[in-house]
Enzyme design. Structure first.
Site, PDB file in Angstrom:
ATOM      1  N   THR A 350      16.709  -8.172   4.735  1.00 17.24           N
ATOM      2  CA  THR A 350      17.545  -8.397   4.631  1.00 17.24           C
ATOM      3  C   THR A 350      17.647  -7.803   6.569  1.00 17.24           C
ATOM      4  O   THR A 350      17.152  -6.567   6.705  1.00 17.24           O
ATOM      5  CB  THR A 350      18.967  -7.475   4.066  1.00 17.24           C
ATOM      6  OG1 THR A 350      20.243  -7.263   4.619  1.00 17.24           O
ATOM      7  CG2 THR A 350      18.530  -6.154   4.486  1.00 17.24           C
ATOM      8  N   ARG A 351      18.177  -8.364   7.527  1.00 17.54           N
ATOM      9  CA  ARG A 351      18.255  -8.467   9.116  1.00 17.54           C
ATOM     10  C   ARG A 351      19.503  -7.789   9.586  1.00 17.54           C
ATOM     11  O   ARG A 351      19.539  -6.850  10.418  1.00 17.54           O
ATOM     12  CB  ARG A 351      18.091  -9.703   9.500  1.00 17.54           C
ATOM     13  CG  ARG A 351      15.857 -10.568   9.040  1.00 17.54           C
ATOM     14  CD  ARG A 351      16.032 -11.297   9.755  1.00 17.54           C
ATOM     15  NE  ARG A 351      15.586 -12.773   9.541  1.00 17.54           N
ATOM     16  CZ  ARG A 351      14.225 -13.003   8.942  1.00 17.54           C
ATOM     17  NH1 ARG A 351      13.760 -12.112   9.653  1.00 17.54           N
ATOM     18  NH2 ARG A 351      14.212 -13.510   8.662  1.00 17.54           N
ATOM     19  N   VAL A 352      20.346  -7.956   9.170  1.00 21.76           N
ATOM     20  CA  VAL A 352      21.573  -7.315   9.699  1.00 21.76           C
ATOM     21  C   VAL A 352      22.297  -6.307   8.312  1.00 21.76           C
ATOM     22  O   VAL A 352      23.066  -5.684   9.255  1.00 21.76           O
ATOM     23  CB  VAL A 352      22.814  -8.032   9.905  1.00 21.76           C
ATOM     24  CG1 VAL A 352      21.524  -9.046  11.273  1.00 21.76           C
ATOM     25  CG2 VAL A 352      22.975  -9.506   8.825  1.00 21.76           C
TER      26      VAL A 352
END
Lengths: 492, 167
Positions: A350-352
Site C-alpha cells: 500500500t503506497r499511500v
C-alpha cells in the site's frame, strides 16, 4: 436520440457497410468521421468509430444484431454519452445506461456525460489523508488504504477477492458513500447474486451496478469500466465520496485484445495491442482525491486482476500494478490453509495508505508487521522438530491467535475502532487462560453492544483517541471489566 | 509509365453506369478464362464469341492504339488486369430519382458529370417513386436529399401546427 433519416438530413453524409467481422464493421464513405464518434446504422443499431483509414472507417458495434453489407450508415457528430443522475442509485444498468434489472425502466435523466473524459489535472488533486475503512481487519490494520487510492486486488480465481470487495462495499455504503460496481463480462448468475447481496444487506440504494454479461457484444463489454467511471465522476461532482470496483480488468483486456485483432492492429506482447497500458491507465487516472466545486471528494478505485497459478509477472498484472497505488495479493496457498481473507501481507503493498493513519495506528501497524515477520521465521523452526523454548512457544501461540483474529467470516465486517480495541486486548493478553473460541464469543458481544449501545460506542471511541500504543494498552486493561459488563446482555 | 486514363480512355467512355461496369467486368472475366486456352490467332475469334460487339470493337481498337500484339497473351493479360482495376476504382455517383430515365437522359447526365465534376465517375441510378420528384444524390460519402418528398415533409413539419390551429 434522433432517427436515422433525421441524422442523414442534418449531417448530409452517408456510408455503406462493406465488411462485417464480428465486433468491427468496415464502412466506406463518411469522409468526415471523427475518432470515437457515434454512427447510426439504418437498422437502428449504433456503434463508435474505432479506426479511420483513408478509404474506410472501422466501427465498433455495441449489439449482436446482424448487420448486412450494403446497410447505410450515418454520422451523428457526437460522442457516446450516458445518462447520469441520482436515479441510477439502486439500479442495475448496462454500459449504455439502459436498465437491465427487473424494476421499472429508468426515468429520463436530465444530464448526460461523455464516457471518455480527460482526468482532472494536478491543480484539482489533493493528498490522500482520509483513511478508508474496508471493515476487514487484515487490510485496515496491516495494509491500510486511503480515500482516493487505487488499490489493485490480485489473485487466482476463487481466492476470495469478490468476497473481500463485497465487504468493502458493505462497509462504505453503511457510511453513506456511493458504490459503483462494474461487472465486466461475468455470468448472469454472478450479476444476479451481486444484486441480491446488495438488496439483502439493504445497501442497494447506495449502489449502482454496471453489468455486461459474457454473452453480450464485445463492444459493450469493452465500454463497461468507462461507464462505471463516468458515473463515479458524476457523483463525485455532486459532493459524494465514491468507491468503484472494476471486476475484472484481465477479462476487459482479453476483450479489448479481441477487438484490436479484429481491427487488424499490430499485436504486441501476448498479442495484446500496443495501447493496452494506455487503455487501463486512462481509467486509473480518473480516480483519486479531488478538489471539486462542492469540496474535497474522492473516487477510490479497486481494479481486479486474475492471475494464473499465482504468477504475478504477467503482462496485464504488472501493467496494473504499476499504475495503481498498491495491490492486495490473494494467495491461493493461504486460501487452502483456511485463511480468510487470504491476503499475503508480505506480497501486498500500500503506497499511500500509511500516510492516512494516526500515530496510534501507525505504531500498531509496525508492531503487527514486525511480529508477522518474526512469526514467519519462527514457523521454519517447527519443521525441524527441535525442542522449543518458552519464548518461541509464546510467539507461536500469539501468532496463531492473531491469525485467527484476522480471519473474518463471510460477510462479517468490523468497524476500525473495534478492530484496534480487539487487537490491543489480544496483544495485551487481557483474556489470559481463555481459549480463542471464548474470546471470539466475547468479541461478538462487544460488537453487538457497540452497534446498539451509545454508551459503549462512546467508551470505545474515547479509547481510540489515545495517541500511544502503550497508553492505550494500559487503558484497555483498566477498562476491560466495564466493557465486559456493558456487553454482557448482547451477543452475535 | 503511361497514365491509366490515357490507356483506357476509349473503353472507359462506354462505361457510364454501374450496370455497364459490372457487365464489362464479367466480360473481362470470361475473356480471362479463355485467354491461355487459345491457339495463336484465335483471340479475335474469342472476342466475337464471348463478349458483346460493342466492347469487342472498343477493346480491339484500344489494343491497336497501345501497340499490344494480339498473340502476346501475357501483354493482353496485363492490359486486361489493368482495365479491370481501373473500372473497379471508378468513383460512383448514386442517383435516386422518381422515374425510369431513358438511355439518352443517362448519357446527358453522364456527360454533364464528366464535364462539371470530373472524369472517372460512373452513375448508379435507382428508381424510387415515393420521392415524387427531384433526386437524392450520394457521392464520396456526401449525401444530399433534393427530392420533392423532403421538401413537402419539411413544409408540413414547419406549418403543421399552423394548419391545426382554428382560425
Amino acid at each position: 436520440m434522433k432517427d436515422f433519416t433525421a441524422y442523414l438530413n442534418q449531417i448530409q453524409e452517408i456510408g455503406y457497410v462493406e465488411e462485417v467481422t464480428d465486433a468491427i464493421i468496415h464502412v466506406s464513405g463518411l469522409p468526415e468521421a471523427k475518432s470515437d464518434e457515434i454512427v447510426y446504422f439504418e437498422t437502428g443499431d449504433f456503434g463508435q468509430v474505432f479506426t479511420i483509414h483513408p478509404d474506410l472507417v472501422e466501427i465498433l458495434v455495441f449489439s449482436k444484431n446482424s448487420i448486412k453489407p450494403g446497410t447505410r450508415v450515418v454520422r451523428t457528430n457526437s460522442v457516446l454519452q450516458i445518462p447520469v443522475g441520482f436515479e441510477l442509485l439502486g439500479r442495475v444498468i448496462d454500459p449504455l445506461g439502459n436498465s437491465i434489472d427487473s424494476i421499472k425502466p429508468l426515468k429520463k435523466m436530465e444530464f448526460s456525460r461523455s464516457i471518455q473524459s480527460i482526468p482532472l489535472g494536478i491543480a484539482y488533486r489533493k493528498t490522500i489523508i482520509t483513511p478508508f475503512e474496508t471493515g476487514v481487519s487484515m487490510v485496515d490494520m496491516v495494509m491500510p488504504l486511503g480515500h482516493g487510492q487505487r488499490e489493485l486486488i490480485i489473485g487466482d480465481r476463487k481466492t476470495g477477492k469478490t468476497n473481500f470487495l463485497m465487504k468493502t462495499v458493505l462497509s462504505q455504503a453503511k457510511k453513506g458513500n456511493v458504490c459503483v460496481y462494474a461487472s465486466i463480462g461475468k455470468k448472469k448468475i454472478d450479476i444476479k447474486q451481486l444484486e441480491e447481496f446488495f438488496i439483502k444487506n439493504k445497501i442497494m440504494d447506495k449502489a449502482v451496478i454496471v453489468a455486461s454479461g459474457s454473452e453480450d457484444a464485445t463492444g459493450l463489454i469493452y465500454l463497461t469500466p468507462f461507464t462505471a467511471m463516468t458515473i463515479c465522476e458524476y457523483f463525485r461532482d455532486q459532493g459524494k465520496n465514491v468507491v468503484v470496483i472494476l471486476d475484472d480488468l484481465s477479462t476487459h483486456a482479453k476483450f479489448y485484445r479481441e477487438i484490436a485483432l479484429l481491427g487488424k492492429r499490430f499485436p504486441g506482447r501476448n498479442s495484446y495491442p500496443s495501447d493496452m497500458f494506455f487503455i487501463h491507465a486512462q481509467l486509473m487516472e480518473r480516480a483519486g482525491n479531488f478538489i471539486t466545486q462542492k469540496g474535497e471528494f474522492s473516487i477510490t478505485c479497486f481494479p481486479v486482476a486474475e492471475t494464473m497459478q499465482g504468477d504475478l509477472s504477467g503482462y496485464i498484472e504488472t501493467n496494473l500494478m504499476s499504475m495503481t497505488d498498491g495491490h492486495l495479493y490473494f494467495d491461493r496457498d493461504l486460501f487452502y490453509q483456511g485463511r480468510r481473507p487470504a491476503i499475503n501481507p508480505f506480497l501486498s503493498v500500500t503506497r499511500v495508505g500509511r500516510q492516512t493513519q494516526t500515530n496510534l495506528r501507525r505504531e500498531i501497524n509496525r508492531e503487527i508487521i514486525s511480529f508477522f515477520t518474526l512469526y514467519e521465521k519462527m514457523q521454519s523452526f517447527i519443521h525441524f522438530g527441535t525442542e522449543l523454548n518458552e519464548n518461541i512457544k509464546a510467539t507461536l501461540a500469539t501468532g496463531e491467535k492473531l491469525i485467527r483474529f484476522f480471519n473474518q467470516k463471510y460477510q462479517e465486517i468490523l468497524p476500525i475502532d473495534l478492530q484496534l480495541i480487539f487487537f490491543v486486548m489480544l496483544w495485551g493478553n487481557v483474556f489470559e487462560g481463555k481459549d480463542f473460541d471464548a474470546i471470539e464469543n466475547i468479541f461478538g458481544k462487544i460488537f453487538g453492544a457497540y452497534e446498539e449501545d451509545p454508551k459503549m460506542k462512546q467508551q470505545i471511541d474515547n479509547l481510540i483517541k489515545i495517541d500511544s500504543f502503550n497508553k492505550l494498552l494500559a487503558s484497555v486493561r483498566k477498562q476491560t471489566p466495564d466493557i465486559l459488563k456493558l456487553s454482557e446482555k448482547y451477543g452475535k | 509509365m503511361k497514365d491509366n486514363t490515357l490507356i483506357y480512355s476509349d473503353i472507359i467512355k462506354a462505361v457510364k453506369t454501374t450496370a455497364d461496369a459490372e457487365d464489362f467486368l464479367s466480360q473481362i472475366d470470361a475473356l480471362f478464362a479463355k485467354l491461355f486456352k487459345t491457339t495463336p490467332g484465335s483471340f479475335d475469334e474469342n472476342l466475337k464469341k464471348i463478349i458483346g460487339s460493342n466492347f469487342a470493337a472498343l477493346l480491339r481498337e484500344s489494343l491497336e492504339k497501345n501497340n499490344i500484339n494480339k498473340n502476346d497473351q501475357s501483354s493482353i493479360e496485363k492490359f486486361l488486369n489493368g482495365l479491370k482495376d481501373y473500372i473497379q476504382q471508378l468513383k460512383i455517383l448514386k442517383l435516386q430519382i422518381a422515374f425510369q430515365p431513358s438511355d439518352e437522359m443517362i448519357d446527358d447526365i453522364f456527360v454533364w458529370v464528366s464535364e462539371n465534376i470530373g472524369q472517372g465517375i460512373i452513375l448508379d441510378i435507382s428508381y424510387d417513386i415515393s420521392l415524387i420528384g427531384g433526386a437524392i444524390i450520394t457521392f464520396e460519402g456526401k449525401y444530399r436529399d433534393l427530392s420533392l418528398k423532403k421538401r413537402f415533409s419539411d413544409i408540413f413539419e414547419k406549418n403543421g401546427v399552423l394548419l391545426k390551429k382554428p382560425k
